[in-house]
Enzyme design. Structure first.
Site, PDB file in Angstrom:
ATOM      1  N   GLU A 283       0.819  -1.217   0.000  1.00 39.92           N
ATOM      2  CA  GLU A 283       0.000   0.000   0.000  1.00 39.92           C
ATOM      3  C   GLU A 283       0.850   1.264   0.000  1.00 39.92           C
ATOM      4  OE1 GLU A 283      -4.011  -1.292   2.274  1.00 39.92           O
ATOM      5  OE2 GLU A 283      -3.177   0.609   2.944  1.00 39.92           O
ATOM      6  N   HIS A 304       8.670 -26.719   0.638  1.00 37.31           N
ATOM      7  CA  HIS A 304       7.936 -27.839   0.064  1.00 37.31           C
ATOM      8  C   HIS A 304       6.742 -27.351  -0.747  1.00 37.31           C
ATOM      9  CE1 HIS A 304      10.474 -30.316   2.574  1.00 37.31           C
ATOM     10  NE2 HIS A 304      10.299 -29.374   3.487  1.00 37.31           N
ATOM     11  N   LYS A 418     -13.119   1.653  -1.400  1.00 39.02           N
ATOM     12  CA  LYS A 418     -14.040   1.961  -0.291  1.00 39.02           C
ATOM     13  C   LYS A 418     -15.233   2.753  -0.812  1.00 39.02           C
ATOM     14  CE  LYS A 418     -10.873   2.050   3.697  1.00 39.02           C
ATOM     15  NZ  LYS A 418     -10.424   2.785   4.871  1.00 39.02           N
TER      16      LYS A 418
HETATM   17  O1  PA5 Z   1      -3.266   1.963   5.720  1.00 38.46           O
HETATM   18  C1  PA5 Z   1      -4.421   2.342   5.611  1.00 38.46           C
HETATM   19  O2  PA5 Z   1      -4.762   3.506   5.857  1.00 38.46           O
HETATM   20  C2  PA5 Z   1      -5.552   1.393   5.252  1.00 38.46           C
HETATM   21  O3  PA5 Z   1      -5.153   0.233   4.652  1.00 38.46           O
HETATM   22  C3  PA5 Z   1      -6.362   1.098   6.504  1.00 38.46           C
HETATM   23  O4  PA5 Z   1      -5.562   0.429   7.462  1.00 38.46           O
HETATM   24  C4  PA5 Z   1      -7.610   0.245   6.239  1.00 38.46           C
HETATM   25  O5  PA5 Z   1      -8.242   0.637   5.068  1.00 38.46           O
HETATM   26  C5  PA5 Z   1      -8.567   0.396   7.415  1.00 38.46           C
HETATM   27  O6  PA5 Z   1      -8.893   1.744   7.562  1.00 38.46           O
HETATM   28  P1  PA5 Z   1      -9.496   2.337   8.896  1.00 38.46           P
HETATM   29  O7  PA5 Z   1      -8.516   2.140  10.000  1.00 38.46           O
HETATM   30  O8  PA5 Z   1      -9.733   3.778   8.596  1.00 38.46           O
HETATM   31  O9  PA5 Z   1     -10.764   1.589   9.167  1.00 38.46           O
END
Ligand code: PA5
Length: 451
Positions: A283, A304, A418
């Site tokens: 990400e 394996h 989202k």
């Molecule tokens: O790194 C990020 O911001 C995202 O991957 C969030 O961890 C994930 O989408 C969850 O978001 P939130 O903590 O706002 O629910």
């Protein structure tokens, strides 16, 4: 506390030369990191987490410890770090221990909005005797809100007098549905610092609360991270700085066509560490056409399964071995059975030393085929060293992104997904997202017509 060495194979790329070549870019990245930290810019807040204890943390840990079970509701950065800490430090069959053995509540994570999983968790707990940590930086992620509503409903059905009294929210200080819920009900709440993004939040209340509730030493976790931070910000020679070595290698190999980074911990305890790392790396760095695909492998299990591909398949990967130098160990007994003569060489050896030798063998087998291997050794997996590892990988990820001129702290691709979900599930103001999702999906269905 960490040492990073090169495997024998660095095909086409001399490691020292690669570092020298990258030096200018890495220096720029480092300067950007320091500047962002100094100015307390959005996204850079994780750098302060090792040295700041979240307000109200220990009081909330004590409160959670009184329940039979604790359920963490959250997804992505609000769940992966929780699972990573529990499996690295906790007993592998933690929930099956007795209360006396655990000396803490049982622990469950409701991350995916999967009805099978949510009802299975419900089947294991008594909601009225459970504490629910609802963690979401944004306070609105659909999967987390769905699990939250489900368990809130079950709390209400359980007949408990004040359902919000079993809930603790961890969310943005000001914004989002969870913050509003905390204000309306007066339920317990802790804040995720404004400048800390989801996947960098494990050393905030998001990750520390559930760890503390399981009796994990959160002071040592933070101390380990803090010591690592000091080590990394000290003046190190380029070739001795493991963060720079890793960042430079990832960038250089990517440019050579090796755009897959395989993380191979040789420890079951670190299997979830790889999951946490995958989110962080993917990400943070998958931006503007650049990307290094993180691939999880577990030593020795994947010898394996994936090893054949690794040694004989395409040369498109950089391999990072993560190996504990010591661990709890078991001596294998000798045997007098004649039929077992063939395996008697194992007698008197330890299982842990075998795992270490297997890591060494696999790294060597890859190097022999000319595959690039990095070897990262951690003295032992305990709370202190885990904290150090967490900070190290966050630092390397951010440094890599900033050296490439990317923003390692945003996630536009995640946000798009989202918005489509909000639209398709009928959230107001997201109607045009729903329309666009439907159009895209129609073309996918047309392409899949023959399947
Ligand atoms: O790194 C990020 O911001 C995202 O991957 C969030 O961890 C994930 O989408 C969850 O978001 P939130 O903590 O706002 O629910």
């Amino acid at each position: 506390m960490l040492s990073l060495g090169f495997g024998a194979g660095f095909p086409g790329i001399d490691a020292v030369e690669a570092l020298r070549e990258m030096e200018g870019r890495l220096e720029k990245g480092l300067q950007r990191l320091l500047e962002g930290a100094r100015a307390k810019e959005d996204g850079f807040g994780w750098l302060d987490l090792p040295d700041s204890l979240p307000e109200g943390l220990f009081d909330s840990v004590a409160w959670l410890s009184g329940f039979d079970s604790v359920v963490q509701i959250g997804i992505g950065g609000s769940a992966l770090g929780n699972r990573m800490i529990s499996s690295a430090i906790g007993h592998p069959f933690y929930n099956e221990l007795t209360r006396k053995e655990r000396m803490a509540p049982r622990f469950y994570i409701a991350d995916n909005a999967d009805p099978e999983k949510a009802s299975a968790i419900l089947g294991m707990i008594d909601p009225s005797r459970s504490g629910f940590i609802v963690a979401s930086k944004s306070g609105s992620t659909a999967e987390t809100m769905a699990n939250f509503l489900f368990f809130l409903g079950e709390l209400e059905r359980s007949g408990v007098k004040d359902p919000a009294g079993n809930i603790l929210v961890v969310t943005d200080e000001k914004r989002g549905a969870l913050r509003s819920f905390a204000k309306e009900t007066g339920c317990r709440s802790l804040s995720v610092p404004e400048a800390v993004g989801g996947r960098y939040s494990v050393l905030s209340a998001v990750g520390l609360l559930s760890a503390g509730a399981q009796g994990i030493d959160i002071g040592s976790l933070l101390l380990g991270a803090s010591v690592m931070k000091k080590n990394l910000s000290g003046k190190m020679e380029t070739g001795e700085d493991p963060a720079r070595v890793l960042a430079a290698s990832a960038i250089r190999h990517n440019e050579e066509g090796r755009n897959i980074l395989v993380l191979i911990p040789y420890s079951d305890n670190l299997a979830s560490f790889s999951e946490w790392f995958c989110q962080l790396w993917a990400e943070s760095l998958g931006k503007g056409g650049w990307g290094s695909t993180p691939l999880r492998a577990l030593g020795a299990t994947d010898q394996h399964s994936l090893l054949q591909l690794f040694t004989d398949g395409p040369d498109d990967k950089l391999y990072l071995f993560l190996v504990p130098a010591s661990r709890r160990d078991l001596v294998l007994p000798g045997t007098s059975w004649e039929s077992l003569e063939e395996i008697s060489y194992l007698g008197g050896k330890t299982m842990g030393s075998m795992l270490y030798q297997e890591a060494l063998s696999t790294a060597s087998a890859l190097a022999r085929k000319g595959r690039p291997v990095l070897w990262l050794e951690v003295p032992v997996i305990d709370a202190f060293h885990l904290g150090g590892l967490v900070f190290f990988f966050e630092y390397v990820t951010a440094l890599t992104g900033l050296s490439l001129g990317l923003n390692p702290f945003d996630q536009p691709g995640v946000e798009q997904g989202k918005r489509f979900t909000y639209g398709l599930m009928g959230r107001s103001s997201y109607e045009s997202d729903a329309d666009e999702a439907r159009i895209q999906f129609r073309s996918i269905m047309a392409d899949s017509a023959g399947l």
